[in-house]
Design a protein around this motif. Structure first.
Motif, short mmCIF file in Angstrom:
data_model
loop_
_atom_site.label_atom_id
_atom_site.label_comp_id
_atom_site.label_asym_id
_atom_site.label_seq_id
_atom_site.Cartn_x
_atom_site.Cartn_y
_atom_site.Cartn_z
N PRO A 81 20.84 47.52 24.42
CA PRO A 81 21.62 48.13 23.34
C PRO A 81 22.78 47.24 22.88
CG PRO A 81 21.99 49.29 25.41
CD PRO A 81 20.84 48.37 25.63
N LEU A 82 23.25 46.37 23.75
CA LEU A 82 24.37 45.49 23.39
C LEU A 82 24.01 44.61 22.20
CD1 LEU A 82 27.15 44.19 23.97
CD2 LEU A 82 25.96 42.63 25.54
N GLY A 83 22.82 44.02 22.22
CA GLY A 83 22.42 43.15 21.12
C GLY A 83 22.38 43.89 19.79
N VAL A 84 21.85 45.11 19.81
CA VAL A 84 21.78 45.92 18.60
C VAL A 84 23.18 46.24 18.09
CG1 VAL A 84 20.99 48.11 17.62
CG2 VAL A 84 19.56 46.89 19.29
N MET A 85 24.06 46.63 19.01
CA MET A 85 25.43 47.00 18.62
C MET A 85 26.20 45.80 18.07
SD MET A 85 26.66 49.83 21.45
CE MET A 85 26.57 48.70 22.82
N LEU A 86 26.01 44.63 18.68
CA LEU A 86 26.71 43.45 18.19
C LEU A 86 26.28 43.11 16.77
CD1 LEU A 86 26.70 41.11 21.33
CD2 LEU A 86 28.67 42.22 20.27
N ARG A 88 25.13 45.20 14.57
CA ARG A 88 25.48 46.26 13.63
C ARG A 88 26.99 46.41 13.43
NH1 ARG A 88 23.01 52.41 13.42
NH2 ARG A 88 24.20 53.09 11.59
N TYR A 89 27.76 46.29 14.52
CA TYR A 89 29.19 46.60 14.43
C TYR A 89 30.10 45.38 14.57
CZ TYR A 89 27.40 51.33 15.03
OH TYR A 89 26.71 52.51 14.88
N GLY A 90 29.58 44.28 15.04
CA GLY A 90 30.41 43.09 15.19
C GLY A 90 30.99 42.95 16.58
N ALA A 91 31.36 41.73 16.91
CA ALA A 91 31.79 41.40 18.27
C ALA A 91 33.08 42.11 18.68
CB ALA A 91 31.95 39.89 18.40
N ALA A 92 34.07 42.10 17.82
CA ALA A 92 35.38 42.65 18.20
C ALA A 92 35.34 44.15 18.43
CB ALA A 92 36.42 42.31 17.12
N ARG A 93 34.66 44.86 17.54
CA ARG A 93 34.58 46.32 17.71
C ARG A 93 33.84 46.70 18.98
NH1 ARG A 93 33.07 48.45 11.61
NH2 ARG A 93 35.00 47.80 10.59
N VAL A 94 32.69 46.05 19.19
CA VAL A 94 31.88 46.38 20.35
C VAL A 94 32.61 46.04 21.65
CG1 VAL A 94 29.75 45.81 21.60
CG2 VAL A 94 29.70 46.18 19.13
N GLN A 95 33.17 44.84 21.71
CA GLN A 95 33.82 44.42 22.95
C GLN A 95 35.07 45.23 23.25
OE1 GLN A 95 32.86 42.98 25.36
NE2 GLN A 95 34.40 41.77 26.43
N SER A 96 35.82 45.60 22.24
CA SER A 96 37.02 46.39 22.49
C SER A 96 36.65 47.78 23.02
CB SER A 96 37.87 46.51 21.22
OG SER A 96 37.13 47.10 20.16
N VAL A 97 35.60 48.39 22.48
CA VAL A 97 35.17 49.70 22.97
C VAL A 97 34.63 49.59 24.40
CG1 VAL A 97 33.49 51.56 22.66
CG2 VAL A 97 34.72 50.65 20.69
N LEU A 98 33.84 48.55 24.66
CA LEU A 98 33.30 48.37 26.01
C LEU A 98 34.43 48.17 27.03
CD1 LEU A 98 30.15 46.11 25.45
CD2 LEU A 98 30.22 48.53 26.08
N LEU A 99 35.44 47.42 26.65
CA LEU A 99 36.55 47.21 27.58
C LEU A 99 37.33 48.50 27.82
CD1 LEU A 99 37.88 43.65 26.66
CD2 LEU A 99 36.63 44.36 28.71
#
Length: 200
Positions: A81-86, A88-99
């Motif tokens: 799912p990480l690849g799909v989210m990256l 669709r939503y971009g690196a900063a949004r995905v990584q900030s939510v994951l953190l």
């Protein structure tokens, strides 16, 4: 860059895009590298605090093994799912939510009343750390010039090694000032700061 591409970049807007090396370091490399550093620290810290968990919560060797496995279970479960989210939503949004998920797991770990909660917390931390490498590679590829990608990626990978090193003597020094719960509370705060830094 189209409007959709700019939104999906999860990064600075086109007008604010930093081109200088210092700006790229501050706004792209440093925020993601901080999260990657913490990811390696989280995955390596169990060995150091294991004796404390045995004394405080009666953790057995099998429980300690599950704690280690829990991190990698959460980490591995997020890769597809990480690849799909990256994308669709971009690196900063995905990584900030994951953190934020990782910070929640660290906070849960700090206040865990039993080993079952510790294991669940480690799974959350693993989920939260799952994007540390690929989200950064996506951001680096978007923002850094092609002739600098190999150097920047190499420096970024080195930060992970520093995180693993921090889980040894430096973390042991912190444990002289507080207990393992205080250590994880501090890590939760640092992870929250890192998530905010990346998002902004």
């Amino acid at each position: 860059m189209t409007t959709d591409e700019n939104r999906n970049a999860g990064s600075l807007s086109t007008g604010d895009r930093p081109y200088g090396p210092f700006a790229l370091f501050i706004f792209v490399f440093a925020p993601f590298a901080t999260g990657y550093f913490l990811s390696f620290l989280y995955r390596s810290i169990n060995a150091l605090i294991a004796p404390n968990l045995v004394l405080d919560l009666g953790a057995t060797s099998s429980t300690l093994g599950l704690l280690t496995a829990g991190f990698f279970l959460g980490f591995a479960a997020m890769q597809l799912p990480l690849g799909v989210m990256l994308d669709r939503y971009g690196a900063a949004r995905v990584q900030s939510v994951l953190l934020l998920v990782a910070a929640t797991g660290a906070l849960m770990f700090a206040y865990a009343p039993n080993t079952a909660t510790l294991i669940l917390a480690r799974v959350l931390i693993g989920i939260g750390c799952a994007g540390g490498l690929m989200a950064a590679f996506k951001a680096i590829m978007r923002w850094f010039p092609p002739n600098r990608l190999a150097l920047v990626n190499g420096c970024y990978l080195a930060v992970g090694g520093l995180g693993a090193m921090a889980a040894t003597k430096p973390a042991e020094m912190v444990l002289q000032l507080t207990d393992w719960r205080g250590l994880f509370l501090g890590l939760a705060i640092l992870t929250l700061i890192s998530a905010t830094f990346i998002f902004l």
